[in-house]
Design an enzyme around this catalytic site. Structure first.
Site, PDB file in Angstrom:
ATOM      1  N   SER A  18      28.365  21.273  -0.034  1.00 15.98           N
ATOM      2  CA  SER A  18      29.023  20.436   0.972  1.00 15.98           C
ATOM      3  C   SER A  18      29.030  21.055   2.371  1.00 15.98           C
ATOM      4  O   SER A  18      30.014  20.974   3.096  1.00 15.98           O
ATOM      5  CB  SER A  18      30.457  20.104   0.532  1.00 15.98           C
ATOM      6  OG  SER A  18      30.431  19.297  -0.634  1.00 15.98           O
ATOM      7  N   GLU A  69      22.227  21.849 -10.871  1.00 17.53           N
ATOM      8  CA  GLU A  69      21.865  20.529 -11.420  1.00 17.53           C
ATOM      9  C   GLU A  69      20.842  20.672 -12.541  1.00 17.53           C
ATOM     10  O   GLU A  69      20.830  19.884 -13.487  1.00 17.53           O
ATOM     11  CB  GLU A  69      21.365  19.617 -10.295  1.00 17.53           C
ATOM     12  CG  GLU A  69      22.533  19.138  -9.424  1.00 17.53           C
ATOM     13  CD  GLU A  69      22.177  18.824  -7.987  1.00 17.53           C
ATOM     14  OE1 GLU A  69      20.982  18.750  -7.647  1.00 17.53           O
ATOM     15  OE2 GLU A  69      23.121  18.677  -7.185  1.00 17.53           O
ATOM     16  N   GLU A  86      26.528  28.974  -5.053  1.00 19.39           N
ATOM     17  CA  GLU A  86      26.810  27.544  -4.993  1.00 19.39           C
ATOM     18  C   GLU A  86      27.848  27.177  -6.052  1.00 19.39           C
ATOM     19  O   GLU A  86      27.475  26.881  -7.204  1.00 19.39           O
ATOM     20  CB  GLU A  86      25.540  26.748  -5.269  1.00 19.39           C
ATOM     21  CG  GLU A  86      24.462  26.941  -4.247  1.00 19.39           C
ATOM     22  CD  GLU A  86      23.651  25.669  -4.089  1.00 19.39           C
ATOM     23  OE1 GLU A  86      23.695  25.072  -3.012  1.00 19.39           O
ATOM     24  OE2 GLU A  86      23.004  25.253  -5.064  1.00 19.39           O
ATOM     25  N   GLY A 145      27.973  18.470  -3.466  1.00 16.91           N
ATOM     26  CA  GLY A 145      28.014  17.012  -3.373  1.00 16.91           C
ATOM     27  C   GLY A 145      29.415  16.424  -3.437  1.00 16.91           C
ATOM     28  O   GLY A 145      29.562  15.209  -3.554  1.00 16.91           O
ATOM     29  N   HIS A 203      18.979  25.967 -10.053  1.00 16.49           N
ATOM     30  CA  HIS A 203      20.006  25.195  -9.353  1.00 16.49           C
ATOM     31  C   HIS A 203      20.968  24.628 -10.396  1.00 16.49           C
ATOM     32  O   HIS A 203      20.543  24.280 -11.511  1.00 16.49           O
ATOM     33  CB  HIS A 203      19.337  24.067  -8.562  1.00 16.49           C
ATOM     34  CG  HIS A 203      20.302  23.343  -7.681  1.00 16.49           C
ATOM     35  ND1 HIS A 203      21.158  22.383  -8.167  1.00 16.49           N
ATOM     36  CD2 HIS A 203      20.565  23.450  -6.353  1.00 16.49           C
ATOM     37  CE1 HIS A 203      21.911  21.928  -7.173  1.00 16.49           C
ATOM     38  NE2 HIS A 203      21.567  22.559  -6.065  1.00 16.49           N
ATOM     39  N   ASN A 245      17.677  21.304   0.851  1.00 15.78           N
ATOM     40  CA  ASN A 245      17.241  20.905  -0.490  1.00 15.78           C
ATOM     41  C   ASN A 245      17.352  19.381  -0.583  1.00 15.78           C
ATOM     42  O   ASN A 245      18.449  18.844  -0.630  1.00 15.78           O
ATOM     43  CB  ASN A 245      18.150  21.603  -1.523  1.00 15.78           C
ATOM     44  CG  ASN A 245      17.929  21.105  -2.930  1.00 15.78           C
ATOM     45  OD1 ASN A 245      16.931  20.452  -3.231  1.00 15.78           O
ATOM     46  ND2 ASN A 245      18.872  21.416  -3.816  1.00 15.78           N
ATOM     47  N   LYS A 294      16.473  17.512  -3.019  1.00 20.32           N
ATOM     48  CA  LYS A 294      16.691  17.059  -4.404  1.00 20.32           C
ATOM     49  C   LYS A 294      15.709  15.925  -4.750  1.00 20.32           C
ATOM     50  O   LYS A 294      14.603  15.908  -4.235  1.00 20.32           O
ATOM     51  CB  LYS A 294      18.152  16.650  -4.594  1.00 20.32           C
ATOM     52  CG  LYS A 294      19.116  17.740  -4.089  1.00 20.32           C
ATOM     53  CD  LYS A 294      20.528  17.558  -4.506  1.00 20.32           C
ATOM     54  CE  LYS A 294      21.352  18.715  -3.968  1.00 20.32           C
ATOM     55  NZ  LYS A 294      22.722  18.733  -4.462  1.00 20.32           N
TER      56      LYS A 294
HETATM   57  P1  PGA Z   1      25.286  19.458  -1.063  1.00 18.45           P
HETATM   58  O1  PGA Z   1      24.276  20.172  -2.065  1.00 18.45           O
HETATM   59  O2  PGA Z   1      25.071  20.076   0.297  1.00 18.45           O
HETATM   60  O3  PGA Z   1      24.948  18.015  -1.097  1.00 18.45           O
HETATM   61  O4  PGA Z   1      26.681  19.759  -1.571  1.00 18.45           O
HETATM   62  C1  PGA Z   1      24.024  21.537  -1.996  1.00 18.45           C
HETATM   63  C2  PGA Z   1      23.018  21.954  -3.036  1.00 18.45           C
HETATM   64  O5  PGA Z   1      23.037  21.422  -4.156  1.00 18.45           O
HETATM   65  O6  PGA Z   1      22.174  22.805  -2.784  1.00 18.45           O
END
Ligand code: PGA
Length: 249
Positions: A211, A96, A166, A172, A94, A8, A10
């Site tokens: 992560s 976010e 998640e 992140g 997601h 992803n 983003k």
């Molecule tokens: P990340 O994000 O690997 O940077 O923690 C995962 C995600 O949001 O799908």
């Protein structure tokens, strides 16, 4: 079950940067029949990247979609448009988007319906935040998210559906969930899927995200119940993403 590793990206990479990233990634990826790979560039780069992926083993994913197929919805992108652009998978809800755009489980349910209707494979994202985990509510939160967002879907749709667990605190943060936390939550998700769809619930892939790195991928993929990964930050670097996809080889 074939495992799925999805990158992803983003809100990162312009069209030309996306094309360059795909060009450097493709030669690094292993050819292994037991795993499927897909990338989710931003909307603007989908059409530019699609021809590069044709004939490769890498699928194209989108990061979101709108719940109607066309009409007066300024700024939105529909499942039909994504399908036409060569997209196979689409992320739904997601964390976010839940956080910054106030997406609710009701919206998630509409988007799951739209994705399936348009022949796309939705990846429904669920997961508790730090406060909810600290309060011992992680299981209840994930159960409720699934029940609401999967309302209206039927057993016949399960081959197209995937869930991504998640935990918000792991995204992140450099702090991936531990194997025992992942195993527990994936087990819960699997039980919910069986409750919703009966035996056909077992064909839904349950991915872990938060992560994921080249360092922790082997342990995560050995964790019971993990059918794949959603990779954020590390997916922006061809070498790191290729190493993640090469887990266990
Ligand atoms: P990340 O994000 O690997 O940077 O923690 C995962 C995600 O949001 O799908």
């Amino acid at each position: 079950m074939r495992r799925l590793v999805l990158g992803n990206w983003k809100m990162n990479r312009t069209v030309s940067q996306s094309i360059a990233l795909v060009r450097s990634l493709l030669p690094l990826l292993p050819r292994s029949a037991d795993r499927e790979v897909a990338i989710a560039p931003p909307f603007t780069a989908l059409a530019g990247v699609a021809p590069l992926l044709k004939g490769s083993a890498v699928g194209l994913a989108a990061q979101d979609l709108f719940w109607e197929d066309e009409g007066p919805y300024t700024g939105e992108i529909s499942g039909l448009m994504l399908q036409d652009a060569g997209v196979t998978y689409v992320l739904v809800a997601h964390s976010e988007r839940r956080r910054h755009l106030e997406e609710t489980d009701r919206v998630a349910a509409l988007k799951v319906r739209a994705a399936l209707r348009c022949g796309l494979k939705p990846i429904l994202c669920v997961g508790e935040d730090e406060t909810e985990r600290a309060a011992g509510r992680a299981r209840d939160v994930v159960r409720a998210q699934m029940a609401r967002a999967l309302e209206g879907s039927v057993p016949g749709e399960t081959p197209h559906l995937q869930i991504a667990y998640e935990p918000v605190w792991a995204i992140g943060s450099g702090r991936a969930a531990t194997p025992s936390q992942v195993a527990e939550m994936h087990d819960l998700i699997r039980a919910e899927l069986r409750g919703l769809y009966g035996e056909t619930g077992s064909v839904v892939r349950v991915l872990y995200g938060g992560s994921v790195t080249a360092e922790n991928v082997d342990e995560l993929m050995r964790t019971p119940g993990v059918d794949g990964l959603l990779v954020g930050g590390a997916a922006l670097h061809a070498g790191q993403f290729a190493r993640i996809v090469s887990y266990g080889l």
